[in-house]
Scaffold this active site. Structure first.
Site, PDB file in Angstrom:
ATOM      1  N   SER A 127       0.806  -1.225   0.000  1.00  7.43           N
ATOM      2  CA  SER A 127       0.000   0.000   0.000  1.00  7.43           C
ATOM      3  C   SER A 127       0.838   1.275   0.000  1.00  7.43           C
ATOM      4  O   SER A 127       0.542   2.210  -0.750  1.00  7.43           O
ATOM      5  CB  SER A 127      -0.973  -0.009   1.181  1.00  7.43           C
ATOM      6  OG  SER A 127      -1.956  -1.003   1.015  1.00  7.43           O
TER       7      SER A 127
ATOM      8  N   LYS B 144      -9.970  -5.883   9.828  1.00  6.19           N
ATOM      9  CA  LYS B 144     -11.101  -5.611   8.936  1.00  6.19           C
ATOM     10  C   LYS B 144     -12.458  -5.806   9.608  1.00  6.19           C
ATOM     11  O   LYS B 144     -13.458  -5.270   9.129  1.00  6.19           O
ATOM     12  CB  LYS B 144     -10.998  -6.475   7.678  1.00  6.19           C
ATOM     13  CG  LYS B 144      -9.814  -6.099   6.786  1.00  6.19           C
ATOM     14  CD  LYS B 144      -9.843  -6.855   5.470  1.00  6.19           C
ATOM     15  CE  LYS B 144      -8.715  -6.415   4.560  1.00  6.19           C
ATOM     16  NZ  LYS B 144      -8.787  -7.056   3.229  1.00  6.19           N
TER      17      LYS B 144
ATOM     18  N   GLY C 266     -12.596 -21.153  -2.711  1.00  2.33           N
ATOM     19  CA  GLY C 266     -12.331 -20.765  -1.335  1.00  2.33           C
ATOM     20  C   GLY C 266     -13.574 -20.184  -0.687  1.00  2.33           C
ATOM     21  O   GLY C 266     -14.499 -19.743  -1.378  1.00  2.33           O
TER      22      GLY C 266
END
Length: 281
Positions: free
Chosen positions: A25, A74, A133
């Site tokens: 990032s 998160k 997944g």
């Protein structure tokens, strides 16, 4: 008379997580600032775990405009936000906090990142798709595929019982199959949400020519191409690197933080350089 350059306030953004040293990032956002001429912006990485998130955010000064969140933050960020977008709520994951006049607004730009990466690869208006997944990223993948028009989604999971939790993500026909069948669904779009390493390599061993002509997005971007990406390409699929998803989700954050259009090409070039990759690697 004051010097306007010296008196200009520095605006700050950053990425929080644990571990965070590996995060791309800073590379992506800083490249965006340079390309956009935003010389008064900085972007830094901070090692913050779940217990440290609330005090870290509480200590931020007004010059902090936005935060990117990685695992394990998160979910923990929900209690910090004054508002949460429908996308973040449906994904049950917040990867973005944006300062507003009244507090922090929470969003999830991973969904946008997946959608934009697939659209860029020519995937849009698909009816059927497959998600490999069933973890947290799979929720974002299902939301992105519904944005692209999918009404029937197959989830190939190592633990089918865990995949049942994805049925509440969106109003879509959802079929759950063993992970060994992931390449045999006949879907024109496939998103692998598996991590790198053993899980990725194991899935690569369950592959056949049913992927010919399909587009496969592998959310992994390090050590590219992954075993799954190589096997999919060998069986006739068009493969999209997880770096494309990462760049587009960061570009959306850039826009939310700065209010400016993101220089996506510059951010992508910086990401590729940092990983030692070329555009067709």
């Amino acid at each position: 008379m004051s010097d306007p350059v010296r008196s200009r306030r520095t605006l700050r953004a950053g990425v929080l997580g644990s571990p965070v040293a590996h995060s791309l990032s800073p590379t992506l956002h800083r490249a965006g600032y340079v390309a956009a001429g935003l010389t008064d912006w900085t972007y830094t990485a901070h090692e913050v775990d779940e217990g440290g998130l609330t005090p870290f955010v509480a200590d931020l000064t007004e010059d902090w405009r936005g935060l990117s969140l990685t695992m394990p933050l998160k979910v923990a960020a929900t209690g910090l936000a004054e508002s949460v977008t429908d996308t973040a709520r449906a994904a049950r994951a917040i990867n973005t906090l944006v300062r507003t006049d009244t507090g922090w607004a929470a969003d999830n730009t991973d969904v946008h990142g997946i959608t934009a990466a697939l659209r860029e690869a020519g995937v849009d208006g698909v009816d059927r798709a497959t998600v490999v997944g069933s973890g947290a990223t799979a929720r974002s993948a299902v939301l992105a595929l519904t944005d692209l028009g999918a009404t029937r989604i197959t989830v190939a999971a190592r633990t089918p019982q865990r995949a049942e939790a994805l049925r509440d993500v969106a109003e879509v026909g959802l079929e759950i199959v063993p992970i060994e069948r992931w390449s045999r669904t006949g879907a024109p779009a496939v998103i692998s949400t598996l991590p790198g390493g053993e899980a990725n390599a194991a899935a690569a061993g369950h592959i056949d020519d049913g992927l010919a002509g399909a587009t496969v997005l592998d959310v992994v971007y390090a050590d590219w191409p992954t075993p799954l990406a190589r096997a999919a390409a060998d069986h006739g699929a068009r493969v999209v690197s997880g770096l494309e998803m990462l760049v587009h989700q960061a570009a959306r954050q850039f826009e939310l933080f700065t209010g400016k259009s993101a220089p996506v090409a510059a951010m992508q070039a910086a990401g590729l350089a940092a990983l030692g990759q070329t555009p067709d690697a």
